[in-house]
Design a protein around this motif. Structure first.
Motif, PDB file in Angstrom:
ATOM      1  N   TRP A  36       0.769  -1.240  -0.055  1.00  0.00           N
ATOM      2  CA  TRP A  36       0.004   0.209   0.052  1.00  0.00           C
ATOM      3  C   TRP A  36       0.949   1.123  -0.195  1.00  0.00           C
ATOM      4  O   TRP A  36       0.327   2.538   0.045  1.00  0.00           O
ATOM      5  CB  TRP A  36      -1.013  -0.090   1.301  1.00  0.00           C
ATOM      6  N   ALA A  37       2.113   1.219   0.044  1.00  0.00           N
ATOM      7  CA  ALA A  37       3.031   2.372   0.256  1.00  0.00           C
ATOM      8  C   ALA A  37       4.167   2.245  -0.497  1.00  0.00           C
ATOM      9  O   ALA A  37       4.855   1.222  -0.462  1.00  0.00           O
ATOM     10  CB  ALA A  37       3.262   2.670   1.640  1.00  0.00           C
ATOM     11  N   GLN A  38       4.475   3.111  -1.276  1.00  0.00           N
ATOM     12  CA  GLN A  38       5.908   3.271  -1.802  1.00  0.00           C
ATOM     13  C   GLN A  38       7.012   4.097  -1.088  1.00  0.00           C
ATOM     14  O   GLN A  38       6.801   5.353  -1.484  1.00  0.00           O
ATOM     15  CB  GLN A  38       5.662   3.783  -3.420  1.00  0.00           C
ATOM     16  N   LEU A  39       7.262   3.954  -0.134  1.00  0.00           N
ATOM     17  CA  LEU A  39       7.855   4.818   1.104  1.00  0.00           C
ATOM     18  C   LEU A  39       9.144   5.428   0.225  1.00  0.00           C
ATOM     19  O   LEU A  39       9.855   4.913  -0.529  1.00  0.00           O
ATOM     20  CB  LEU A  39       8.534   3.917   2.110  1.00  0.00           C
ATOM     21  N   LEU A  40       9.569   6.486   0.774  1.00  0.00           N
ATOM     22  CA  LEU A  40      10.626   7.491   0.428  1.00  0.00           C
ATOM     23  C   LEU A  40      11.920   6.904   1.193  1.00  0.00           C
ATOM     24  O   LEU A  40      12.456   7.688   1.491  1.00  0.00           O
ATOM     25  CB  LEU A  40      10.437   8.831   0.388  1.00  0.00           C
ATOM     26  N   GLN A  41      11.976   5.467   0.972  1.00  0.00           N
ATOM     27  CA  GLN A  41      13.226   5.186   1.567  1.00  0.00           C
ATOM     28  C   GLN A  41      14.241   4.442   0.277  1.00  0.00           C
ATOM     29  O   GLN A  41      14.634   3.372   0.477  1.00  0.00           O
ATOM     30  CB  GLN A  41      13.027   3.928   2.559  1.00  0.00           C
ATOM     31  N   ASP A  42      14.412   5.422  -0.697  1.00  0.00           N
ATOM     32  CA  ASP A  42      15.127   4.863  -1.861  1.00  0.00           C
ATOM     33  C   ASP A  42      16.715   5.183  -1.627  1.00  0.00           C
ATOM     34  O   ASP A  42      17.074   6.216  -0.945  1.00  0.00           O
ATOM     35  CB  ASP A  42      14.824   5.417  -2.897  1.00  0.00           C
ATOM     36  N   GLU A  58       5.017   9.465  -6.758  1.00  0.00           N
ATOM     37  CA  GLU A  58       4.112  10.288  -6.842  1.00  0.00           C
ATOM     38  C   GLU A  58       2.848   9.640  -8.059  1.00  0.00           C
ATOM     39  O   GLU A  58       1.455   9.737  -7.617  1.00  0.00           O
ATOM     40  CB  GLU A  58       4.013  11.664  -6.979  1.00  0.00           C
ATOM     41  N   THR A  59       3.339   9.279  -9.142  1.00  0.00           N
ATOM     42  CA  THR A  59       2.684   9.220 -10.126  1.00  0.00           C
ATOM     43  C   THR A  59       2.742   7.941 -10.800  1.00  0.00           C
ATOM     44  O   THR A  59       1.569   7.190 -10.993  1.00  0.00           O
ATOM     45  CB  THR A  59       2.605  10.336 -11.115  1.00  0.00           C
ATOM     46  N   TRP A  60       3.913   7.517 -11.300  1.00  0.00           N
ATOM     47  CA  TRP A  60       4.017   6.330 -12.076  1.00  0.00           C
ATOM     48  C   TRP A  60       3.770   4.933 -11.689  1.00  0.00           C
ATOM     49  O   TRP A  60       3.651   3.988 -12.465  1.00  0.00           O
ATOM     50  CB  TRP A  60       5.317   6.479 -13.048  1.00  0.00           C
ATOM     51  N   TRP A  61       4.055   4.789 -10.508  1.00  0.00           N
ATOM     52  CA  TRP A  61       3.866   3.288  -9.964  1.00  0.00           C
ATOM     53  C   TRP A  61       2.481   2.589 -10.257  1.00  0.00           C
ATOM     54  O   TRP A  61       2.325   1.324 -10.335  1.00  0.00           O
ATOM     55  CB  TRP A  61       4.146   3.451  -8.368  1.00  0.00           C
ATOM     56  N   SER A  62       1.527   3.339 -10.421  1.00  0.00           N
ATOM     57  CA  SER A  62       0.173   2.932 -10.531  1.00  0.00           C
ATOM     58  C   SER A  62      -0.241   2.322 -11.896  1.00  0.00           C
ATOM     59  O   SER A  62      -0.904   1.456 -12.068  1.00  0.00           O
ATOM     60  CB  SER A  62      -0.811   3.916 -10.139  1.00  0.00           C
ATOM     61  N   MET A 194      -1.412   9.667  -1.337  1.00  0.00           N
ATOM     62  CA  MET A 194      -1.720   8.609   0.129  1.00  0.00           C
ATOM     63  C   MET A 194      -2.995   7.862  -0.329  1.00  0.00           C
ATOM     64  O   MET A 194      -3.029   6.452   0.012  1.00  0.00           O
ATOM     65  CB  MET A 194      -1.725   9.254   1.372  1.00  0.00           C
ATOM     66  N   CYS A 195      -3.956   8.455  -0.681  1.00  0.00           N
ATOM     67  CA  CYS A 195      -5.338   7.970  -1.145  1.00  0.00           C
ATOM     68  C   CYS A 195      -5.266   6.776  -2.236  1.00  0.00           C
ATOM     69  O   CYS A 195      -5.542   5.592  -2.035  1.00  0.00           O
ATOM     70  CB  CYS A 195      -6.127   8.862  -1.585  1.00  0.00           C
ATOM     71  N   ARG A 196      -4.161   7.111  -3.249  1.00  0.00           N
ATOM     72  CA  ARG A 196      -3.925   6.103  -4.171  1.00  0.00           C
ATOM     73  C   ARG A 196      -3.268   4.846  -3.711  1.00  0.00           C
ATOM     74  O   ARG A 196      -3.591   3.764  -4.062  1.00  0.00           O
ATOM     75  CB  ARG A 196      -3.366   6.670  -5.397  1.00  0.00           C
ATOM     76  N   HIS A 197      -2.398   4.999  -3.154  1.00  0.00           N
ATOM     77  CA  HIS A 197      -1.482   4.019  -2.363  1.00  0.00           C
ATOM     78  C   HIS A 197      -2.110   3.062  -1.521  1.00  0.00           C
ATOM     79  O   HIS A 197      -2.024   1.923  -1.307  1.00  0.00           O
ATOM     80  CB  HIS A 197      -0.387   4.521  -1.578  1.00  0.00           C
ATOM     81  N   LEU A 198      -3.117   3.804  -0.647  1.00  0.00           N
ATOM     82  CA  LEU A 198      -3.678   3.034   0.496  1.00  0.00           C
ATOM     83  C   LEU A 198      -5.359   2.494  -0.180  1.00  0.00           C
ATOM     84  O   LEU A 198      -5.863   1.677   0.440  1.00  0.00           O
ATOM     85  CB  LEU A 198      -4.187   4.076   1.617  1.00  0.00           C
ATOM     86  N   ASN A 199      -5.523   3.038  -1.294  1.00  0.00           N
ATOM     87  CA  ASN A 199      -6.848   2.621  -1.910  1.00  0.00           C
ATOM     88  C   ASN A 199      -7.973   2.881  -1.205  1.00  0.00           C
ATOM     89  O   ASN A 199      -8.890   2.162  -1.007  1.00  0.00           O
ATOM     90  CB  ASN A 199      -6.688   1.191  -2.429  1.00  0.00           C
ATOM     91  N   LEU A 205      -9.173   8.428   4.573  1.00  0.00           N
ATOM     92  CA  LEU A 205      -7.973   8.743   4.967  1.00  0.00           C
ATOM     93  C   LEU A 205      -8.077   9.981   6.133  1.00  0.00           C
ATOM     94  O   LEU A 205      -7.350   9.722   7.072  1.00  0.00           O
ATOM     95  CB  LEU A 205      -7.118   9.383   3.608  1.00  0.00           C
ATOM     96  N   ARG A 206      -8.937  10.810   5.685  1.00  0.00           N
ATOM     97  CA  ARG A 206      -8.763  11.899   7.041  1.00  0.00           C
ATOM     98  C   ARG A 206      -9.499  11.238   8.224  1.00  0.00           C
ATOM     99  O   ARG A 206      -8.904  11.645   9.295  1.00  0.00           O
ATOM    100  CB  ARG A 206      -9.748  13.168   6.575  1.00  0.00           C
ATOM    101  N   SER A 207     -10.237  10.259   8.303  1.00  0.00           N
ATOM    102  CA  SER A 207     -10.852   9.661   9.338  1.00  0.00           C
ATOM    103  C   SER A 207      -9.669   9.017  10.251  1.00  0.00           C
ATOM    104  O   SER A 207      -9.397   9.173  11.473  1.00  0.00           O
ATOM    105  CB  SER A 207     -11.910   8.913   9.173  1.00  0.00           C
ATOM    106  N   HIS A 208      -8.530   8.203   9.352  1.00  0.00           N
ATOM    107  CA  HIS A 208      -7.662   7.450   9.952  1.00  0.00           C
ATOM    108  C   HIS A 208      -6.566   8.676  10.476  1.00  0.00           C
ATOM    109  O   HIS A 208      -6.045   8.440  11.629  1.00  0.00           O
ATOM    110  CB  HIS A 208      -6.894   6.837   8.805  1.00  0.00           C
ATOM    111  N   VAL A 209      -6.408   9.682   9.851  1.00  0.00           N
ATOM    112  CA  VAL A 209      -5.501  10.594  10.161  1.00  0.00           C
ATOM    113  C   VAL A 209      -5.985  11.281  11.667  1.00  0.00           C
ATOM    114  O   VAL A 209      -5.057  11.312  12.539  1.00  0.00           O
ATOM    115  CB  VAL A 209      -5.103  11.659   9.063  1.00  0.00           C
ATOM    116  N   GLN A 210      -7.094  11.537  11.540  1.00  0.00           N
ATOM    117  CA  GLN A 210      -7.767  12.444  12.966  1.00  0.00           C
ATOM    118  C   GLN A 210      -7.431  11.241  13.975  1.00  0.00           C
ATOM    119  O   GLN A 210      -7.157  11.702  15.228  1.00  0.00           O
ATOM    120  CB  GLN A 210      -9.190  12.831  12.765  1.00  0.00           C
ATOM    121  N   SER A 211      -7.888  10.100  13.986  1.00  0.00           N
ATOM    122  CA  SER A 211      -7.734   9.208  14.808  1.00  0.00           C
ATOM    123  C   SER A 211      -6.104   8.861  15.415  1.00  0.00           C
ATOM    124  O   SER A 211      -5.704   8.911  16.510  1.00  0.00           O
ATOM    125  CB  SER A 211      -8.067   7.621  14.360  1.00  0.00           C
ATOM    126  N   ILE A 212      -5.182   9.090  14.319  1.00  0.00           N
ATOM    127  CA  ILE A 212      -3.822   9.031  14.654  1.00  0.00           C
ATOM    128  C   ILE A 212      -3.489  10.007  15.525  1.00  0.00           C
ATOM    129  O   ILE A 212      -2.717   9.894  16.391  1.00  0.00           O
ATOM    130  CB  ILE A 212      -2.982   8.674  13.352  1.00  0.00           C
TER     131      ILE A 212
END
Length: 234
Positions: A36-42, A58-62, A194-199, A205-212
């Motif tokens: 679900w995530a293409q982390l910036l650990q390249d 940001e774009t081309w992974w999909s 983030m929405c694209r990566h998490l589907n 997403l906002r609900s998850h973020v506010q809970s976090i």
């Protein structure tokens, strides 16, 4: 920088050196992959490729037919663009036209590393010239060294991500899905990406973020990143 990070950096440099001794390439990329995530650990072998990676995240992974999400549940270890399409078909593909061609690369070869059956990291090799496809012998050579690199990676690095997630869950009572969101949020990706990566939808997403935020005790992404800065998100 932590000792663990130093060891990982040494591992990646040794892996890059090994690849260069085995076969000619114009660029090497290594990244930790979280479903679900293409982390910036390249880590990339040159600045041009480093800039290219930010576009990919940001774009081309999909639209990438070689993205690791397409090989979950399979035993594939090494895949090249030539294994998926002819050169003519590759030239017409969206990923080549929009991503590889503008950046001056033609061929790509990915080596997948797994833990407990899931892809956790990818070594990606690129070449510029269309007549320099990765050969069957080169693919076979990469298949030979992959088990040792996979073992070394797991011993050095992958287990630390599990420790980090376990620690965050215990300290802040985050759910597994909230941990996925945190791992992406600390990379600084946009909400849209983030929405694209998490589907998920933006409201979800906002609900998850506010809970976090509530559980961690922060009010913004910058505060979240600052509070978790001492925790190695790997």
């Amino acid at each position: 920088m932590t000792k663990k990070t130093d060891v990982l950096d040494d591992f990646k440099q040794a892996m890059f050196d090994l690849v260069h001794r085995l076969l000619p390439v114009d660029g090497i990329r290594f990244f930790i992959y979280v479903p679900w995530a293409q982390l910036l650990q390249d880590s990339a072998s040159n600045e041009r490729l480093d800039a290219m990676l930010r576009q990919y995240t940001e774009t081309w992974w999909s639209v990438d037919p070689m993205h690791p999400s397409r090989y979950e549940g399979q035993d594939t270890v090494v895949v090249t663009n030539s294994m998926l399409a002819s050169d003519a078909e590759w030239r017409e593909s969206e990923i080549y036209q929009g991503f590889y061609r503008p950046n001056g690369y033609f061929h790509n070869c990915d080596v997948f590393f797994r833990q407990q059956g899931r892809i956790v990291a990818v070594l990606s090799l690129v070449r510029c010239e269309p007549d320099q496809a990765f050969s069957a012998d080169e693919v076979a050579e990469l298949n030979k060294i992959q088990p040792f690199l996979e073992y070394s990676l797991e011993a050095i690095h992958v287990s630390s991500r599990i420790i980090s997630r376990t620690g965050l869950s215990a300290q802040f009572h985050l759910t597994a899905r909230e941990l996925d969101v945190v791992e992406i949020a600390v990379t600084g990706l946009s909400n849209k990406a983030m929405c694209r990566h998490l589907n998920v939808s933006l409201p979800t997403l906002r609900s998850h973020v506010q809970s976090i935020y509530a559980k961690v005790g922060v009010r913004s992404s910058s505060e979240l990143i600052a509070k978790l800065a001492s925790i190695q998100m790997t």
